[in-house]
Design an enzyme around this catalytic site. Structure first.
Site, mmCIF file in Angstrom:
data_model
loop_
_atom_site.group_PDB
_atom_site.id
_atom_site.type_symbol
_atom_site.label_atom_id
_atom_site.label_comp_id
_atom_site.label_asym_id
_atom_site.label_seq_id
_atom_site.Cartn_x
_atom_site.Cartn_y
_atom_site.Cartn_z
ATOM 1 N N ASP A 138 0.871 -1.173 0.000
ATOM 2 C CA ASP A 138 0.000 0.000 0.000
ATOM 3 C C ASP A 138 0.920 1.239 0.000
ATOM 4 O O ASP A 138 2.131 1.123 0.242
ATOM 5 C CB ASP A 138 -0.853 -0.047 1.282
ATOM 6 N N ASP A 187 -0.226 5.120 1.029
ATOM 7 C CA ASP A 187 -0.470 6.078 2.119
ATOM 8 C C ASP A 187 -0.437 5.401 3.476
ATOM 9 O O ASP A 187 -1.167 4.433 3.712
ATOM 10 C CB ASP A 187 -1.827 6.761 1.923
ATOM 11 N N HIS A 240 -10.660 18.428 -5.636
ATOM 12 C CA HIS A 240 -9.698 17.320 -5.610
ATOM 13 C C HIS A 240 -8.616 17.482 -6.671
ATOM 14 O O HIS A 240 -7.458 17.120 -6.449
ATOM 15 C CB HIS A 240 -10.421 15.970 -5.763
ATOM 16 N N ARG A 241 -8.989 18.050 -7.824
ATOM 17 C CA ARG A 241 -7.957 18.314 -8.853
ATOM 18 C C ARG A 241 -6.902 19.267 -8.300
ATOM 19 O O ARG A 241 -5.707 19.059 -8.480
ATOM 20 C CB ARG A 241 -8.597 18.920 -10.112
ATOM 21 N N LYS A 244 -6.244 19.807 -5.106
ATOM 22 C CA LYS A 244 -5.520 19.098 -4.040
ATOM 23 C C LYS A 244 -4.443 18.180 -4.635
ATOM 24 O O LYS A 244 -3.311 18.107 -4.127
ATOM 25 C CB LYS A 244 -6.519 18.283 -3.199
ATOM 26 N N ASP A 297 -1.439 -0.425 6.155
ATOM 27 C CA ASP A 297 -1.370 0.320 7.417
ATOM 28 C C ASP A 297 -2.726 0.459 8.090
ATOM 29 O O ASP A 297 -2.790 0.927 9.227
ATOM 30 C CB ASP A 297 -0.824 1.735 7.186
HETATM 31 C C1 XBP Z 1 -5.294 6.270 1.033
HETATM 32 C C2 XBP Z 1 -6.428 7.055 0.528
HETATM 33 C C3 XBP Z 1 -6.208 8.214 -0.376
HETATM 34 C C4 XBP Z 1 -5.416 9.352 0.251
HETATM 35 C C5 XBP Z 1 -5.491 10.619 -0.566
HETATM 36 O O1 XBP Z 1 -4.903 5.384 0.039
HETATM 37 O O2 XBP Z 1 -7.558 6.719 0.835
HETATM 38 O O3 XBP Z 1 -7.479 8.697 -0.739
HETATM 39 O O4 XBP Z 1 -5.961 9.651 1.527
HETATM 40 O O5 XBP Z 1 -5.096 10.407 -1.889
HETATM 41 P P1 XBP Z 1 -3.936 4.077 0.272
HETATM 42 P P2 XBP Z 1 -5.993 10.877 -3.128
HETATM 43 O O6 XBP Z 1 -3.760 3.876 1.743
HETATM 44 O O7 XBP Z 1 -4.683 2.973 -0.418
HETATM 45 O O8 XBP Z 1 -2.627 4.400 -0.414
HETATM 46 O O9 XBP Z 1 -6.429 12.288 -2.841
HETATM 47 O O10 XBP Z 1 -5.075 10.785 -4.330
HETATM 48 O O11 XBP Z 1 -7.161 9.923 -3.200
HETATM 49 MG MG MG Z 2 -2.932 3.123 3.504
#
Ligand code: XBP
Ligand code: MG
Length: 256
Positions: free
Chosen positions: A16, A18, A86-87, A89, A184
């Site tokens: 993963d 994030d 979001h764009r 962001k 995570d």
């Molecule tokens: C985590 C998410 C993402 C991020 C923000 O993804 O849910 O939405 O919070 O990124 P993961 P975006 O843990 O699967 O990596 O704004 O690009 O969605």
């Molecule tokens: Mg994650």
């Protein structure tokens, strides 16, 4: 039915992004969302605690739209404004990534180097958008061969749906039983488990108290007394497939 490790070599690890490769949410995505709200004149600011609750909604665009609806906007208006915010962001967060402001979690690079050295293949499965995920992977894992990268742009359904993991496995050409996911969060664990994968959870500040039933292991970080490296990944993967336990629900994945 009890699982068996027979014939189930660990051939790939699917990460993963994030919270797993980097601690991005609280001080990375959150300020980028808030700056985007301000840029669009939207009177919303997510504090640390509120953002933690909103993480239950995966995908930045969906997260914004859900909160705008909670603030009283109609669904059509909320979706349209969310897409624009979001764009912005995404552009702001991409700038942050490119500037080098997002760093790897301690021990991540050592784990990835060890996996690559042990001949274990590397892949990524994330809900995040490709425009910032690509530069982030270049910065954090550019020295290593990440063969398959599946992002939120590549799927119809975001986590906890298993699609992103199923696509990663298809890209690797491996059955679920020959890979290990590293996540995570509980939402991510649900996605990986539903794809049939043994999953190691490496928690962070937002996720430490979540329910990780069925995980192959739950660790506070990659380092520590017993660091997570290739050999331990192999052992945890083997143990998950061998042990009788919650994972036996996923014997289908083992047969894949
Ligand atoms: C985590 C998410 C993402 C991020 C923000 O993804 O849910 O939405 O919070 O990124 P993961 P975006 O843990 O699967 O990596 O704004 O690009 O969605
Ligand atoms: Mg994650």
């Amino acid at each position: 039915m009890t699982g068996t490790a027979a014939g189930r070599e660990l051939r790939a690890v699917i990460f993963d992004v994030d919270g797993t490769l980097a601690d991005t949410e609280r001080d990375g995505h959150r300020p980028a969302f808030n700056a985007a709200f301000a840029e669009h004149g939207v009177d919303v600011e997510w504090d640390v605690a509120e953002y933690g609750r909103l993480l239950e909604i995966t995908g930045g665009g969906r997260r914004i739209a859900a909160d705008l609806r909670a603030h009283g906007l109609g669904p059509g208006e909320a979706d349209e404004l969310a897409a624009r915010v979001h764009r912005t962001k995404t552009a702001l967060f991409t700038e942050r990534v490119v500037s080098g402001a997002v760093v790897a979690r301690p021990g991540l690079t050592e784990l990835v180097a060890d996996l690559a050295g042990a001949g274990i293949r590397l892949a990524v499965a994330t809900t995040g958008r490709r425009s910032w995920v690509g530069p982030l992977l270049d910065r954090l894992l550019g020295a290593y061969p990440v063969e398959v990268v599946v992002t939120g742009d590549d799927v119809a359904e975001l986590k906890p749906d298993p699609e992103v993991y199923l696509r990663a496995l298809a890209g690797l050409g491996l059955p679920a039983a020959e890979a290990l996911a590293v996540e995570d969060s509980a939402v991510g664990l649900r996605a990986a488990t539903a794809a049939g994968l043994a999953t190691v959870v490496v928690t962070n500040g937002y996720t430490a108290d979540q329910d990780f039933s069925g995980a192959a292991a739950v660790l506070p970080g990659y380092d520590g007394l017993e660091p997570l490296r290739a050999q331990r990944c192999r052992a945890l993967h083997r143990r998950w497939w061998t042990a009788a336990g919650p994972q036996t629900r996923w014997s289908r994945g083992g047969a894949a």
